[in-house]
Design an enzyme around this catalytic site. Structure first.
Site, PDB file in Angstrom:
ATOM      1  N   ALA A 121       0.837  -1.207   0.000  1.00  0.00           N
ATOM      2  CA  ALA A 121       0.000   0.000   0.000  1.00  0.00           C
ATOM      3  C   ALA A 121       0.875   1.263   0.000  1.00  0.00           C
ATOM      4  O   ALA A 121       1.960   1.259   0.586  1.00  0.00           O
ATOM      5  CB  ALA A 121      -0.929  -0.003   1.211  1.00  0.00           C
ATOM      6  N   GLY A 124       1.950   2.450  -5.417  1.00  0.00           N
ATOM      7  CA  GLY A 124       2.836   3.020  -6.419  1.00  0.00           C
ATOM      8  C   GLY A 124       3.760   1.991  -7.046  1.00  0.00           C
ATOM      9  O   GLY A 124       3.829   1.851  -8.269  1.00  0.00           O
ATOM     10  N   LYS A 125       4.458   1.238  -6.214  1.00  0.00           N
ATOM     11  CA  LYS A 125       5.383   0.233  -6.743  1.00  0.00           C
ATOM     12  C   LYS A 125       4.613  -0.961  -7.318  1.00  0.00           C
ATOM     13  O   LYS A 125       5.040  -1.563  -8.304  1.00  0.00           O
ATOM     14  CB  LYS A 125       6.344  -0.211  -5.645  1.00  0.00           C
ATOM     15  CG  LYS A 125       7.234   0.925  -5.131  1.00  0.00           C
ATOM     16  CD  LYS A 125       8.159   0.436  -4.035  1.00  0.00           C
ATOM     17  CE  LYS A 125       8.948   1.595  -3.437  1.00  0.00           C
ATOM     18  NZ  LYS A 125       8.077   2.553  -2.709  1.00  0.00           N
ATOM     19  N   ARG A 148      -5.681   0.117   4.700  1.00  0.00           N
ATOM     20  CA  ARG A 148      -4.727   0.473   3.646  1.00  0.00           C
ATOM     21  C   ARG A 148      -4.840  -0.474   2.454  1.00  0.00           C
ATOM     22  O   ARG A 148      -4.635  -0.086   1.312  1.00  0.00           O
ATOM     23  CB  ARG A 148      -3.303   0.469   4.213  1.00  0.00           C
ATOM     24  CG  ARG A 148      -3.003   1.674   5.082  1.00  0.00           C
ATOM     25  CD  ARG A 148      -1.685   1.525   5.851  1.00  0.00           C
ATOM     26  NE  ARG A 148      -0.560   1.206   4.990  1.00  0.00           N
ATOM     27  CZ  ARG A 148       0.127   2.096   4.287  1.00  0.00           C
ATOM     28  NH1 ARG A 148      -0.223   3.379   4.314  1.00  0.00           N
ATOM     29  NH2 ARG A 148       1.155   1.736   3.549  1.00  0.00           N
ATOM     30  N   CYS A 240      12.352   4.225   2.931  1.00  0.00           N
ATOM     31  CA  CYS A 240      12.421   5.671   2.699  1.00  0.00           C
ATOM     32  C   CYS A 240      13.046   6.327   3.927  1.00  0.00           C
ATOM     33  O   CYS A 240      12.524   7.296   4.473  1.00  0.00           O
ATOM     34  CB  CYS A 240      11.039   6.249   2.390  1.00  0.00           C
ATOM     35  SG  CYS A 240       9.791   5.950   3.644  1.00  0.00           S
TER      36      CYS A 240
END
Length: 469
Positions: A121, A124-125, A148, A240
């Site tokens: 969730a 994007g990837k 999510r 990240c």
């Protein structure tokens, strides 16, 4: 010590500032701190199956240049109000942070591959991998948090590739599908240091203890990722965050137990102008994105392979239930009117809704669904009433929708936004019966005209709630 040079940046946690200046040195540490109080770049990734007139779309969005490590990625001059862009709701693009698009390079030639996105969730990837895998491939996108996971499923529907299965379970349940996947990607939950300028909440939640707790979770996730990966398969690990404990340290701890099973992956070529710091941790190739060096948020990624000589065999857990009811001949004929390349698909009913999957991976989806909680997979086609299909909203986004199966109604921008609010749609311009609602040729959903009245069939859960200021 001269760490006080960053004291004018109160938004950053003091312990974080101290560590950054200690680890990177005063000049680079201060540059990073300064970058983290600036404006983040805005980027997106086009959907090749749905972009339509991509040049016109990019011009309208204010695209300035390509993301150098992904051919479909673009930077924008400023952040538009995506909520009021019908192309966004049509799945023509995904608003994805530029640095994270780098995983597409690490996946290599993924066409036809079976890919596990273990922490997926909001998607994007997942959608990036789905485009790379193509119709012969399969992406299993897992999110343990059910709220999510619902957002993930909505984004998967809009992406429209039809080659994704969304699961919501503990990673251990997917680890039980031993040696099943060609690629396993773990974008692990982390302390989020790379998101400090984009998400103020990440600053407020940060603590040294949270860093340690995240590292423990990451270790457990990688063990399950490794079990699910087949010999010769590729592992992609990413976070990240900047700290070593969650990045290189996690890889070192994995190497301690995986040993010689970890082998080098083929080299991923980078350009020094990108500003990406390339490194090594044993067999892992690593890539660091610092906001003061690259045009993107903070990001860490690593890639390695499972040795072809590793002891592993493909195992599937025992089925717990039977969910799929194969479509009969009459149903298949009706569904085949609605999709292109119907001969290359398999159709079945699950919980009163008919679905379609590419033949190459349909059996794999069935095996997953009879063991794990799969909340969405393939392409939801709809339900039959008196032998005719009432289309599911997801079918509007499916890349293989046969648009000749029903009339299309093209709406102007403000009309399209009103449709997306589930407001009134004028009967003029719609044919009697079911219509595919479009804006600039991109499908948004369905509406049914009955005489002078139109039933807006856009899902209530997705409707736009805001009004333009």
């Amino acid at each position: 010590m001269r760490w006080a040079l960053c004291d004018n940046l109160p938004m950053l946690p003091a312990k974080f500032r101290e560590r950054v200046l200690r680890d990177l040195g005063e000049e680079q540490g201060r540059a990073l701190c300064e970058a983290l109080k600036g404006e983040p770049p805005v980027s997106l990734r086009l959907n090749p199956a749905c972009a339509g007139d991509a040049e016109e779309l990019l011009r309208e969005l204010g695209a300035t240049k390509r993301v150098p490590w992904h051919e479909d990625g673009w930077y924008l001059s400023e952040r538009p109000q995506f909520t009021f862009d019908p192309a966004f709701h049509a799945g023509a693009y995904y608003v994805q942070e530029a640095s994270s698009q780098f995983v597409g390079l690490l996946a290599g030639d993924a066409a036809g591959c079976r890919i596990l996105d273990l922490c997926a969730a909001p998607g994007g990837k997942t959608t990036l991998y789905a485009t790379l895998a193509g119709p012969a491939g399969l992406v299993v996108a897992n999110e343990i948090d059910r709220r999510r996971a619902a957002v993930l499923a909505d984004n998967v529907r809009k992406w429209g590739t039809g080659n994704i299965a969304v699961t919501t379970c503990d990673p251990r349940a997917l680890g039980d599908f031993e040696g099943w996947f060609d690629i396993v990607a773990a974008d692990a939950p982390c302390s989020g240091e790379g998101m400090f300028r984009k998400d103020p909440g990440a600053c407020e939640e940060w603590s040294e203890n949270n860093v340690k707790q995240c590292a423990i979770r990451q270790d457990a996730i990688l063990r399950e990722a490794w079990r699910a990966l087949k010999p010769g398969g590729r592992l992609i690990y990413s976070t990240c965050t900047f700290n070593r404990e969650e990045d290189e340290g996690t890889l070192e701890r994995m190497l301690a137990w995986a040993g010689d099973e970890v082998a080098e992956a083929p080299e991923t070529k980078t350009d020094e102008r990108w500003g990406v710091e390339c490194g090594r941790v044993g067999a892992f190739r690593t890539y660091r994105f610092y906001p003061h060096k690259t045009c993107g948020e903070g990001f860490f990624a690593a890639v390695a392979q499972k040795s072809p000589a590793a002891e592993s065999r493909m195992r599937t857990p025992k089925n717990r239930r039977t969910l799929f009811t194969p479509a009969d001949k009459a149903t298949t004929r009706e569904l085949s009117r609605w999709v292109r390349e119907a001969d290359e698909m398999r159709f079945a009913m699950v919980a009163e809704t008919l679905y379609g999957w590419p033949q190459e991976q349909a059996e794999a989806v069935r095996q997953l669904s009879e063991v794990l909680p799969v909340i969405y997979s393939g392409a939801a086609l709809g339900q039959l009433f008196k032998g005719r299909l009432k289309p599911d909203p997801a079918l509007a986004f499916y890349r293989n929708l046969n648009r000749e199966a029903l009339p299309q109604a093209e709406l102007e921008r403000e009309e399209a936004l009103e449709y997306l609010r589930r407001g009134e749609v004028r009967a003029a311009g719609l044919a009697e019966g079911m219509n595919l609602i479009c804006h600039e040729g991109r499908a948004l959903g369905f509406a049914k005209r009955i005489g002078g009245r139109v039933n807006n069939l856009y899902p209530s859960s997705l409707r736009i709630l805001k009004r333009k200021p």
